[in-house]
Design an enzyme around this catalytic site. Structure first.
Site, mmCIF file in Angstrom:
data_model
loop_
_atom_site.group_PDB
_atom_site.id
_atom_site.type_symbol
_atom_site.label_atom_id
_atom_site.label_comp_id
_atom_site.label_asym_id
_atom_site.label_seq_id
_atom_site.Cartn_x
_atom_site.Cartn_y
_atom_site.Cartn_z
ATOM 1 N N CYS A 2 19.787 31.532 5.344
ATOM 2 C CA CYS A 2 19.388 30.135 5.407
ATOM 3 C C CYS A 2 20.511 29.235 4.905
ATOM 4 O O CYS A 2 21.438 29.673 4.246
ATOM 5 C CB CYS A 2 18.125 29.855 4.614
ATOM 6 S SG CYS A 2 16.709 30.855 5.052
ATOM 7 N N LYS A 595 24.836 36.682 6.437
ATOM 8 C CA LYS A 595 26.085 36.955 5.731
ATOM 9 C C LYS A 595 25.849 37.052 4.231
ATOM 10 O O LYS A 595 26.329 37.960 3.563
ATOM 11 C CB LYS A 595 27.097 35.847 6.030
ATOM 12 C CG LYS A 595 28.439 36.006 5.318
ATOM 13 C CD LYS A 595 29.223 37.156 5.884
ATOM 14 C CE LYS A 595 30.612 37.235 5.296
ATOM 15 N NZ LYS A 595 31.324 38.443 5.742
#
Length: 600
Positions: A2, A595
């Site tokens: 997010c 990531k």
């Protein structure tokens, strides 16, 4: 996982939010949205899919000087436009975006939202609805925000917009990263500095359980007791050009090619004026004085830790263990009397690793963080930090951070060995320089790597990687790279374990990539290759110069065998890249992956 962007000032908020969200795409997401305010009201745009889909859906005629935006990675509720952020309160007065997980959202719903019908399946919507309930009961927005924050259990980074006060964004964080960027007649909010570089490189870091009132002219930080907090600002050591692809088709390929430069930069960073490897004395002393080192990490960082363990034990003669962070949190082993914990995290924000750090600090133990991001949560909360200095890594699949982690661990082990009076037996500075040259040579052989990917991996559903000793650890990383971006079911195995079950999976045409860089196990891994070949496998042997045989598919430049993981991984990275490319996969943003994993 997010990302949040907020802006309030004089420029077009809509475009700043969209560009900021594009810079956060690397964090992983499945939907996105923005809310912008002007004299006509608040305009909310949300879409499932990519930022490009959101950009196409945004009304280009809407002008605004304030707004908030979000990229969502689903935790509560499926990926959909309905569950995408921003979420609005029942009356439409409040709009909110949130990263993290609210653990007690069900309890909050039962206690405060009896008469409210929730529109989404998210924990986030509960927060904005509770805020409105407090306002309906007579509190002003700031106090309603504070009271709600005091109720929340879990992790959060929040940006709130009150449509009756369009000159203010309310911000808060707990266990989820959030920065406030400072400007001249504007301010920005972002999950990391990359999203704000388009307008400013000056920022302040927020601490856990703090709230901030942000306008175009001021930033007011308070704790949840309402007390004012002072905070120094920082200048991001990044330039907007550092996070661009340039002429490369993908960030991953660019970052693979940057590894020789990163290696040379690491050598320079950890050399003293006499050219000798050096790290701060308190760090090497902490390792030297420990009776056991516990390396804590996840994913690629865990694989780097496995290699680092070998360095620490073999060179410094300090016992070491490597643990997956998420397992360590719930199954802590019996600890030694004087442990040192080493946390490895590219982002410095990995939630599972941070949970362990909190645990061990409560027990009074010392902690060292290896991270690529100065000022990150792990670097702030650990006793010591060693920076990777690899530069921004944007592609979800880590490449240059992995080799940087191994290099820094090697330097840490070597300096510790010297402080303990142990002989390394070779010149590490010289050997790392040779590694940099070998990396460069490998990066120039992309055509060969692409040919291997086409030959072995274009149509297969499965692939296996086998190695022994240090090669086994690299096989784990190589298989992870392949599965991450090509979606091939790839697994790495110790060569000696084949006969204990894995060999049953071998059938005609199964690709088996074998590493052979360690002389003391070379005959054994060659035997494993013969075993799988006899059962129909399609073997691809990658060997170190001096150990090669006639049928080997690729030969690596000669380097010190104990440092071979720094070069043997590069063909595996490139093979994974080209396999994904030819299978039509999104190399930089693979499905379902983030990531920076900031929730447990």
């Amino acid at each position: 996982m997010c990302g949040i962007v907020g802006y309030i000032g004089q420029l077009d908020a809509k475009e700043i939010l969209l560009k900021g969200l594009e810079k956060l795409e690397y964090r992983g997401y499945d939907s996105a949205g923005i809310a912008v305010a002007n004299e006509d009201g608040v305009h909310v745009f949300k879409e499932k899919g990519r930022i490009a889909d959101l950009r196409a859906a945004v009304d280009a005629n809407v002008k605004s000087q304030a707004g908030i935006g979000h990229t969502r990675w689903a935790t509560h509720g499926e990926p959909s436009r309905l569950n995408a952020h921003p979420h609005q309160s029942a009356s439409g007065r409040f709009t909110l975006v949130h990263n993290g997980v609210i653990e007690n959202y069900v309890q909050l719903t039962r206690e405060y939202l009896h008469d409210v019908t929730l529109k989404s399946d998210t924990d986030t919507e509960v927060v904005v609805q509770v805020i409105e309930q407090f306002v309906n009961n007579g509190l002003d927005t700031e106090e309603a925000f504070r009271q709600t924050l005091m109720l929340l259990k879990g992790s959060y980074a929040i940006a709130l917009f009150d449509h009756e006060n369009k000159e203010t964004i309310y911000v808060a964080k707990n266990k989820s990263p959030l920065l406030v960027g400072l400007g001249d007649n504007f301010n920005v909010v972002a999950s990391d500095a990359m999203a704000m570089l388009q307008v400013t490189n000056e920022y302040v870091e927020l601490m856990d359980k703090e709230m901030v009132i942000v306008t175009d002219k001021k930033v007011v930080i308070k704790n949840l007791d309402g007390e004012l907090m002072s905070r120094a600002s920082y200048i991001a050591e990044l330039d907007a050009s550092d996070i661009e692809k340039g002429t490369y088709p993908h960030y991953m390929l660019k970052e693979i090619d940057e590894q020789p430069l990163v290696m040379r930069k690491i050598i320079q960073t950890y050399q003293d004026e006499n050219g000798k490897l050096s790290i701060p004395g308190d760090i090497s002393n902490a390792v030297a004085e420990a009776d056991r080192v516990y390396i804590i990490a996840c994913g690629t960082s865990y694989h780097a830790g496995l290699v680092g363990k070998q360095f620490i034990e073999t060179w410094a003669k300090v016992p070491a263990e490597v643990h997956v962070a998420s397992e360590f949190s719930y199954n802590m082993p019996l600890l030694s009397e004087k442990p040192l914990f080493i946390f490895i995290s590219q982002s410095g924000e990995t939630a599972d690793s941070r949970a362990v750090l909190v645990q061990v600090k409560k027990l009074g133990h010392k902690a060292l963080t290896l991270t690529n991001v100065p000022g990150s949560t792990l670097s702030r909360e650990a006793d010591y930090t060693l920076l990777l200095n690899a530069g921004p890594e944007i592609a979800v699949a880590s490449t240059k951070a992995y080799t940087a982690q191994i290099a820094v661990l090697a330097i840490l082990a070597a300096v510790t060995a010297e402080s303990r009076g142990k002989e390394l037996g070779f010149d590490l500075v010289k050997e790392l320089g040779i590694i940099g040259n070998a990396m460069e040579a490998l990066c120039d052989q992309k055509d060969e790597m692409e040919m291997i990917a086409r030959e072995y991996l274009t149509v297969t559903r499965n692939a296996f990687f086998i190695g022994r000793g240090l090669d086994y650890f690299v096989c784990l990383e190589g298989s992870l790279k392949l599965k991450e971006i090509s979606y091939i079911q790839a697994e790495g195995f110790a060569g000696g374990e084949l006969k204990h079950g894995t060999i049953a999976l071998i059938e005609d045409g199964t690709p088996v990539i074998a590493l052979a860089t360690q002389e003391h196990v070379n005959l054994s891994i060659r035997g494993n290759v013969k075993e799988v070949t006899a059962r129909g496998a399609n073997p691809c042997v990658i060997s170190l110069k001096g150990l090669e045989e006639a049928d080997d598919r690729f030969v690596l430049p000669e380097v010190h065998p104990e440092l071979a993981p720094l070069v043997s991984v590069i063909p595996l990275q490139l093979i994974a890249y080209y396999a994904a490319l030819h299978r039509g996969c999104d190399v930089d943003k693979p499905r379902n992956l983030a990531k920076s994993v900031t929730v447990e």
